[in-house]
Design a protein around this motif. Structure first.
Motif, PDB file in Angstrom:
ATOM      1  N   UNK A 156      71.839  46.990  56.915  1.00 60.70           N
ATOM      2  CA  UNK A 156      71.695  48.285  57.559  1.00 60.70           C
ATOM      3  C   UNK A 156      70.488  48.960  56.922  1.00 60.70           C
ATOM      4  N   UNK A 157      69.538  49.392  57.749  1.00 56.05           N
ATOM      5  CA  UNK A 157      68.273  49.886  57.213  1.00 56.05           C
ATOM      6  C   UNK A 157      67.947  51.256  57.796  1.00 56.05           C
ATOM      7  N   UNK A 158      67.194  52.034  57.009  1.00 56.72           N
ATOM      8  CA  UNK A 158      66.634  53.298  57.478  1.00 56.72           C
ATOM      9  C   UNK A 158      65.224  53.006  57.963  1.00 56.72           C
ATOM     10  N   UNK A 159      64.988  53.245  59.270  1.00 60.38           N
ATOM     11  CA  UNK A 159      63.744  52.822  59.912  1.00 60.38           C
ATOM     12  C   UNK A 159      62.925  54.045  60.280  1.00 60.38           C
ATOM     13  N   UNK A 160      61.620  53.930  59.984  1.00 59.19           N
ATOM     14  CA  UNK A 160      60.660  54.935  60.423  1.00 59.19           C
ATOM     15  C   UNK A 160      60.007  54.429  61.702  1.00 59.19           C
ATOM     16  N   UNK A 161      60.331  55.034  62.849  1.00 62.14           N
ATOM     17  CA  UNK A 161      59.868  54.551  64.152  1.00 62.14           C
ATOM     18  C   UNK A 161      58.532  55.215  64.496  1.00 62.14           C
ATOM     19  N   UNK A 162      57.511  54.339  64.828  1.00 62.46           N
ATOM     20  CA  UNK A 162      56.185  54.848  65.172  1.00 62.46           C
ATOM     21  C   UNK A 162      56.119  55.156  66.670  1.00 62.46           C
ATOM     22  N   UNK A 163      55.432  56.217  66.977  1.00 62.58           N
ATOM     23  CA  UNK A 163      55.219  56.551  68.395  1.00 62.58           C
ATOM     24  C   UNK A 163      53.788  56.181  68.772  1.00 62.58           C
ATOM     25  N   UNK A 164      53.577  55.705  70.001  1.00 61.52           N
ATOM     26  CA  UNK A 164      52.264  55.271  70.464  1.00 61.52           C
ATOM     27  C   UNK A 164      51.499  56.493  71.011  1.00 61.52           C
ATOM     28  N   UNK A 165      50.475  56.933  70.274  1.00 66.38           N
ATOM     29  CA  UNK A 165      49.623  58.023  70.739  1.00 66.38           C
ATOM     30  C   UNK A 165      48.181  57.507  70.735  1.00 66.38           C
ATOM     31  N   UNK A 166      47.500  57.709  71.853  1.00 70.02           N
ATOM     32  CA  UNK A 166      46.137  57.183  71.914  1.00 70.02           C
ATOM     33  C   UNK A 166      45.241  58.100  72.734  1.00 70.02           C
ATOM     34  N   UNK A 167      43.972  58.028  72.402  1.00 71.55           N
ATOM     35  CA  UNK A 167      42.933  58.716  73.182  1.00 71.55           C
ATOM     36  C   UNK A 167      41.979  57.634  73.665  1.00 71.55           C
ATOM     37  N   UNK A 168      41.756  57.538  74.960  1.00 75.21           N
ATOM     38  CA  UNK A 168      40.960  56.444  75.525  1.00 75.21           C
ATOM     39  C   UNK A 168      39.478  56.749  75.336  1.00 75.21           C
ATOM     40  N   UNK A 169      38.954  56.431  74.184  1.00 75.61           N
ATOM     41  CA  UNK A 169      37.542  56.618  73.866  1.00 75.61           C
ATOM     42  C   UNK A 169      36.726  55.463  74.433  1.00 75.61           C
ATOM     43  N   UNK A 170      35.392  55.617  74.502  1.00 68.90           N
ATOM     44  CA  UNK A 170      34.555  54.496  74.971  1.00 68.90           C
ATOM     45  C   UNK A 170      34.736  53.219  74.128  1.00 68.90           C
ATOM     46  N   UNK A 171      34.934  53.412  72.810  1.00 68.78           N
ATOM     47  CA  UNK A 171      35.136  52.240  71.931  1.00 68.78           C
ATOM     48  C   UNK A 171      36.405  51.495  72.312  1.00 68.78           C
ATOM     49  N   UNK A 172      37.489  52.264  72.571  1.00 69.64           N
ATOM     50  CA  UNK A 172      38.751  51.646  72.974  1.00 69.64           C
ATOM     51  C   UNK A 172      38.592  50.949  74.321  1.00 69.64           C
ATOM     52  N   UNK A 173      37.875  51.588  75.250  1.00 71.50           N
ATOM     53  CA  UNK A 173      37.663  51.006  76.575  1.00 71.50           C
ATOM     54  C   UNK A 173      36.895  49.682  76.455  1.00 71.50           C
ATOM     55  N   UNK A 174      35.856  49.695  75.592  1.00 73.97           N
ATOM     56  CA  UNK A 174      35.072  48.467  75.406  1.00 73.97           C
ATOM     57  C   UNK A 174      35.922  47.348  74.807  1.00 73.97           C
TER      58      UNK A 174
END
Length: 809
Positions: free
Chosen positions: A106-124
């Protein structure tokens, strides 16, 4: 970020990404209980991969910290306690701490949320990743093309990366790195590098497949063309290469004149070869087999030289002495002259190293004008060495016997099996048992080798075996051989061997001549007496070679014309003498007796020492003695105790004194029954204080009643006594017949006394009253017991060589 407490399901060899739907089979107790707990709560479970898939019961340190929060969609219980669950990844999570380990993690979990900004670098990065993935799908053929369509339409960069990673065939470590990349840009960069690497591997695989396919097409094309060519040749009446090869083998088989059954077998193999495809691996095996069948001497034989006088002169020229062996060979020749058909004898030469056993076999072949083959059996422990390997094994070959027959090129060679007493056995079989068929005259006319698989006639072969000791030869083998013993050489024989054979051979090998070096006969005699002590002449030859080397160096460096080696300057060449000639005791002593022993190197003298000192009746034996010698010492001790009254020893004497028996040269193991009477005599001398004659040596086994039993190796022991300067030898009466084997020139220099009871030995060897024991022994031996008067057996001035029929007076 959201903190949640969830049951943990450790995964083996698999990793689940967010948005990934997959079936999991769960069988471990902890995992099953974790699933059941998840179903009771919100149907949410945390999935983390084990670092090592082989670990059945992982601990906290065996599980990656970052995993996937998943939702259990479906649960199905299978027979055997296994549960199949359908899970869907929801989000990344990191284990903050373990809140429980039993009955499930049984574990205590830190759940990450997906947050993103679609920058030109990400698009490329997204476009590059999609392009690489499309190329990968085209080349690998492992992923359905429909998957690309679903991936191209994704707008979320994190989801895009996770879905592509889930479709790739990657190592768990690489997938874990993608999962641990929480930052979207780093995740896309990491995945681009991984897909680029996979593209290179897939491209290389494609090139290899194309190359293999081309090679296969070429082989098929060649096969098709060959078949066409074969059909054309058949129409034209021409033969192809295989047919020509088959005809060539048939001609060779006809020339060799094989036995009928062997010829039929060979022709069948030729037919098989013709039907095989040219590239078949088995065709090489068949060719090798046919080559062996054709190369063996099935019908070839050499004509024996039946001129007995010529054979005798060759044997005499090659070897000095060895009368019994030469007579046996001449007898065989005489029978061959009278009876044309005769089985080859199987002789066994037994003797110490260096007496010429192996070279004698070569001389026999020269005398008979036969081919000579020698194989060494020392250390052979595999039955296949004798019988060969079956053809089903890769690299199979016939055994050494068949190989030797091929080397000889005739079916009646002289075949020497060297060191037959040094064979061993292990899990691969017993080579001595395989040799039974070779050395049994009733069986060897149809010897079967596993490789040849056809009976081969060995009955015309003259087999000669050699051994250092007889007791190491397996009894069934020994029963099938005629044993001829080669004992050591006398000093005179060694001198003649050195002058006739060894010296000329070494002078020639060292580039010398009779004009550049001279070694006198007396020098050779001193060399034998003081620098070599052996039964054979191997060390003598080494010593002569050493003289030649020193002479050669002196001629080259000092520019002398001739080197003369004499008795006086011998030490300048070889150093101080290694042995003292005539090592018999120089004076009569109490408790020291000279015995005679037989060793693998020939006969030798054995000094046995006994001392008595105050104690509590203990008998100590030292000198690295074997069990038989220890028992002889015990028997001698018991005999002396039984004769205590006659020897003048008090009843309590043995309880108050310790006795120590020692055989010098304690590093050398010693065993055998030959020292029984020697030990008893030394014990009697030490206890009575009467000195033992220093010029007497003795051999014989003793019983508790004092009887002297016969022993072996009489000839070798007598030669050793002569070398040591002994003048009188005590021999068991039952060994009288063995004295006939002693050379006359040695026999005439020694006195022999035949004894059959220990009382006779004591009467002869112990000197009369007059020598008293040490004071601490009390009155022991102070008076000569009546009934044992000292009467010399050998009278003053009597010529040596007489065998005395001594009786106890």
């Amino acid at each position: 970020m959201e903190i949640r407490v969830l049951p943990l399901l450790p995964l083996r060899g698999i990793l689940v990404f967010p948005y990934m739907v997959i079936h999991l089979d769960v069988g471990r107790d902890k995992s099953v209980q974790a699933i059941e707990e998840a179903m009771i709560q919100e149907r949410v479970i945390f999935l983390a991969t084990q670092k090592e898939a082989q670990t059945d019961d992982p601990g906290m340190e065996d599980i990656y910290r970052i995993g996937t929060v998943a939702e259990v969609k479906q649960l199905l219980k299978l027979p055997g306690g296994t549960i199949r669950v359908l899970v869907e990844g929801v989000a990344r999570g990191r284990i903050k701490r373990y809140t429980g380990q039993e009955p499930y993690f049984k574990v205590e979990v830190e759940q990450y949320s997906e947050e993103f900004v679609k920058t030109p670098e990400v698009e490329a990065l997204m476009r590059s990743l999609v392009h690489q993935f499309e190329q990968y799908v085209k080349l690998s053929k492992r992923i359905p093309p429909e998957t690309v369509v679903s991936v191209v339409n994704l707008e979320e960069p994190g989801r895009l990366a996770d879905i592509i990673a889930s479709h790739l065939t990657l190592r768990i470590e690489d997938k874990q790195q993608v999962l641990e990349a929480v930052d979207i840009v780093k995740r896309l960069e990491k995945l681009c590098a991984i897909v680029a690497k996979e593209l290179e591997i897939v491209e290389l695989e494609r090139k290899i497949n194309i190359r293999v396919r081309k090679q296969m097409e070429k082989t098929q094309k060649e096969y098709y063309l060959r078949e066409q060519m074969k059909a054309i040749q058949k129409e034209l009446g021409e033969k192809d290469d295989r047919m020509a090869e088959g005809e060539e083998y048939r001609e060779k088989i006809a020339e060799v004149k094989l036995p009928k059954e062997v010829e039929e077998k060979a022709l069948k193999e030729v037919e098989r070869l013709e039907k095989m495809p040219p590239m078949a691996a088995e065709s090489t095996v068949v060719r090798n087999y046919l080559d062996w069948l054709i190369a063996l001497p099935w019908s070839k034989s050499t004509r024996d030289r039946l001129d007995i006088k010529a054979a005798e002169s060759i044997l005499e020229a090659d070897h000095y002495g060895l009368k019994e062996v030469k007579e046996r060979i001449l007898e065989y020749l005489a029978i061959r002259k009278l009876a044309k058909k005769m089985k080859g004898p199987i002789l066994c030469f037994v003797g110490p190293p260096g007496v010429g056993k192996t070279s004698l076999g070569r001389s026999i072949a020269r005398a008979l004008e036969r081919k000579f083959v020698r194989i060494s059996l020392g250390g052979v422990r595999d039955e296949a060495e004798i019988r060969g390997h079956r053809r089903t094994y890769v690299g199979a070959l016939p055994g050494r016997i068949i190989q030797g027959m091929r080397t000889a090129g005739s079916k009646n060679p002289v075949f020497l099996l060297d060191e037959i007493d040094k064979m061993s056995m292990d899990f691969r079989g017993d080579p001595s048992s395989a040799l039974l068929e070779v050395l049994d005259p009733e069986q060897n006319n149809s010897f079967s080798d596993h490789y040849i698989e056809a009976p081969f006639d060995l009955s015309n072969v003259m087999f000669i075996t050699t051994a250092n000791v007889q007791h190491s030869i397996p009894r069934p083998l020994l029963d099938r051989m005629e044993v001829i013993y080669l004992s050591g050489y006398t000093e005179e024989e060694k001198v003649q061997i050195a002058l006739r054979h060894l010296l000329p051979k070494q002078i020639k090998e060292h580039g010398l001549t009779g004009e550049t070096i001279s070694i006198s006969e007396n020098t050779i005699r001193r060399l034998i007496r003081e620098y070599t002590r052996e039964s054979g002449v191997r060390n003598l030859e080494r010593s002569i070679a050493g003289l030649c080397r020193k002479a050669a160096r002196q001629i080259v460096t000092e520019e002398v014309k001739k080197v003369r080696i004499t008795m006086q300057n011998l030490e300048q060449f070889l150093g101080a003498p290694k042995y003292r000639y005539g090592v018999a005791e120089q004076e009569d002593q109490v408790g020291v007796t000279t015995g005679l022993a037989w060793t693998e190197m020939g006969g030798d003298t054995l000094a046995i020492e006994v001392t008595v000192y105050p104690g509590n009746g203990r008998l100590t034996l030292t000198g690295k003695l074997g069990d038989v010698m220890k028992e002889s010492a015990q028997a001698g001790y018991s005999y002396v105790r039984s004769r205590a009254a006659e020897l003048g020893l008090g009843g309590e004497f043995f309880d108050k004194h310790d006795i120590h028996v020692h055989v010098p040269e304690g590093a050398i193991p010693k065993d055998g029954p030959s020292a029984g009477i020697t030990m008893a005599c030394a014990l009697a001398s030490a206890l009575t204080g009467r000195k033992v004659r220093h010029d007497i040596a003795m051999t014989g086994e003793i019983t508790l009643r004092g009887r002297v039993l016969p022993v072996g190796g009489i000839k070798e022991k007598v030669l050793a006594a002569h070398r040591a300067g002994i003048t009188t030898v005590l021999v068991p009466r039952d060994n009288q017949k063995d004295l006939e084997d002693v050379p006359n020139n040695i026999k005439h220099k020694l006195h022999f006394i035949l004894v059959e009871h220990m009382d006779e030995v004591l009467e002869i060897a112990l000197l009369e009253k007059g020598y008293h024991p040490p004071a601490e022994l009390g009155a022991a031996g102070a008076a000569l017991p009546e009934g044992m008067p000292y009467q010399p057996v050998i009278q003053d001035g009597e010529e040596p060589g007489t065998i005395h029929e001594h009786r106890f007076s």
